[in-house]
Design an enzyme around this catalytic site. Structure first.
Site, PDB file in Angstrom:
ATOM      1  N   GLY A  51     -15.184  17.315 103.054  1.00  0.00           N
ATOM      2  CA  GLY A  51     -16.415  16.636 103.412  1.00  0.00           C
ATOM      3  C   GLY A  51     -16.030  15.440 104.253  1.00  0.00           C
ATOM      4  N   GLU A  52     -16.524  14.288 103.907  1.00  0.00           N
ATOM      5  CA  GLU A  52     -16.190  13.072 104.650  1.00  0.00           C
ATOM      6  C   GLU A  52     -15.669  12.046 103.635  1.00  0.00           C
ATOM      7  OE1 GLU A  52     -16.213  13.531 108.038  1.00  0.00           O
ATOM      8  OE2 GLU A  52     -15.173  11.644 107.788  1.00  0.00           O
ATOM      9  N   SER A  53     -14.365  11.770 103.716  1.00  0.00           N
ATOM     10  CA  SER A  53     -13.751  10.915 102.695  1.00  0.00           C
ATOM     11  C   SER A  53     -14.370   9.514 102.663  1.00  0.00           C
ATOM     12  CB  SER A  53     -12.239  10.845 102.906  1.00  0.00           C
ATOM     13  OG  SER A  53     -11.933  10.420 104.211  1.00  0.00           O
ATOM     14  N   CYS A  82      -8.826  19.021 101.937  1.00  0.00           N
ATOM     15  CA  CYS A  82      -9.229  18.266 103.113  1.00  0.00           C
ATOM     16  C   CYS A  82      -9.585  16.815 102.756  1.00  0.00           C
ATOM     17  CB  CYS A  82     -10.340  19.013 103.840  1.00  0.00           C
ATOM     18  SG  CYS A  82     -10.316  18.658 105.598  1.00  0.00           S
ATOM     19  N   ARG A 109      -5.758  11.018 109.258  1.00  0.00           N
ATOM     20  CA  ARG A 109      -7.076  11.654 109.316  1.00  0.00           C
ATOM     21  C   ARG A 109      -7.378  12.202 110.717  1.00  0.00           C
ATOM     22  NH1 ARG A 109     -11.502   7.845 108.021  1.00  0.00           N
ATOM     23  NH2 ARG A 109     -12.754   9.738 108.016  1.00  0.00           N
ATOM     24  N   ILE A 137     -11.002  22.231 109.264  1.00  0.00           N
ATOM     25  CA  ILE A 137     -12.187  21.566 109.814  1.00  0.00           C
ATOM     26  C   ILE A 137     -11.913  20.068 109.880  1.00  0.00           C
ATOM     27  CG2 ILE A 137     -14.660  21.143 109.544  1.00  0.00           C
ATOM     28  CD1 ILE A 137     -14.736  23.690 107.742  1.00  0.00           C
ATOM     29  N   ARG A 138     -11.746  19.559 111.066  1.00  0.00           N
ATOM     30  CA  ARG A 138     -11.404  18.136 111.261  1.00  0.00           C
ATOM     31  C   ARG A 138     -10.353  17.703 110.240  1.00  0.00           C
ATOM     32  NH1 ARG A 138     -15.556  14.076 111.081  1.00  0.00           N
ATOM     33  NH2 ARG A 138     -14.189  12.958 112.482  1.00  0.00           N
ATOM     34  N   HIS A 173      -9.517  24.650 104.024  1.00  0.00           N
ATOM     35  CA  HIS A 173     -10.634  24.926 103.097  1.00  0.00           C
ATOM     36  C   HIS A 173     -10.508  26.312 102.470  1.00  0.00           C
ATOM     37  CE1 HIS A 173     -13.548  21.602 104.053  1.00  0.00           C
ATOM     38  NE2 HIS A 173     -12.681  21.471 105.042  1.00  0.00           N
ATOM     39  N   GLU A 175     -11.862  27.477  99.963  1.00  0.00           N
ATOM     40  CA  GLU A 175     -13.154  27.930  99.401  1.00  0.00           C
ATOM     41  C   GLU A 175     -13.998  28.646 100.451  1.00  0.00           C
ATOM     42  OE1 GLU A 175     -12.507  24.972 100.433  1.00  0.00           O
ATOM     43  OE2 GLU A 175     -14.298  24.043 101.312  1.00  0.00           O
TER      44      GLU A 175
HETATM   45  N1  GLN Z   1     -12.343  14.394 108.632  1.00  0.00           N
HETATM   46  C1  GLN Z   1     -12.701  14.290 107.250  1.00  0.00           C
HETATM   47  C2  GLN Z   1     -12.250  12.964 106.656  1.00  0.00           C
HETATM   48  O1  GLN Z   1     -11.539  12.256 107.287  1.00  0.00           O
HETATM   49  C3  GLN Z   1     -12.110  15.429 106.457  1.00  0.00           C
HETATM   50  C4  GLN Z   1     -12.663  16.733 106.966  1.00  0.00           C
HETATM   51  C5  GLN Z   1     -12.879  17.756 105.904  1.00  0.00           C
HETATM   52  O2  GLN Z   1     -12.859  17.475 104.718  1.00  0.00           O
HETATM   53  N2  GLN Z   1     -13.175  18.946 106.340  1.00  0.00           N
HETATM   54  O3  GLN Z   1     -12.611  12.632 105.555  1.00  0.00           O
END
Ligand code: GLN
Length: 196
Positions: A51-53, A82, A109, A137-138, A173, A175
């Protein structure tokens, strides 16, 4: 190894938690969503999703959740994917960021570029069963692993799946793939920890 009785928490503050719960159900474990410190009671292991940390850190500011979670992951089996891996790392770069500092790795990151750079790779890992699909993903990049951290898979020679004691972490990921080997690996780790 039987994993039927294992209750596994999935941190559900934000991000890709539902897909983790589904994979756990498929493997016969009992997932439960963790949204407050009280939800940590009675679980044998925890998955911290992608997700987004930064957003997750914001949610963790409530109810002393950050400190309570830090104590929890220091001793209880936890699998970070992630953003979850970013939260577990001892050192976070690009930019530097607060973390639970349980797993002795440094992560950078968004190291593979912007959203558009997200990619799916299939490669051999040290797990039996042939090539593994890995959805990035990112993703962060693990740029350092401390002593006692075992690398189970790599991308361009950087670790993407690591294990250290009661902790497992992936920068991709699992999952989002139908291959359940990584979740099974975590359930085996939890079962081992619960019986020791
Ligand atoms: N870019 C996100 C972060 O820095 C991590 C991306 C992800 O969890 N798919 O938190």
């Amino acid at each position: 190894m039987t994993t039927n009785a294992l209750t596994i928490g999935v941190l559900a503050l934000q991000g890709a938690y539902e897909a983790h719960a589904q994979t756990l159900r498929l493997l016969g474990a009992a997932p439960t969503l963790v949204r407050t410190p009280d939800d940590l009671a009675g679980i044998s292991g925890l998955i911290m999703p992608g997700g987004e940390s930064t957003t997750m850190l914001k949610f963790l500011e409530r109810d002393n959740f950050f400190e309570i979670l830090k104590t929890f992951v220091a001793t209880t089996p936890t699998f970070g994917t992630c953003a979850g891996t970013i939260l577990l790392a001892t050192e976070v770069l690009n930019p530097t960021q607060k973390s639970l500092a349980a797993l002795d790795i440094a992560v950078e990151r968004n190291a593979y570029g912007r959203q558009i750079d997200s990619t799916i790779l299939t490669a051999e890992t040290s797990l039996p069963g042939g090539p593994l699909e890995m959805v990035f993903i990112r993703a962060p990049r693990i740029t350092r692993t401390g002593p006692g951290v075992e690398t189970l898979a790599t991308r361009d020679e950087f670790p993407v799946l690591v294990r250290s004691g009661h902790l497992l972490a992936a920068t991709f990921h699992p999952e989002l793939s139908s291959d359940t080997r990584i979740h099974q690996l975590f359930l085996d780790l939890v079962a081992q920890h619960s019986s020791s």
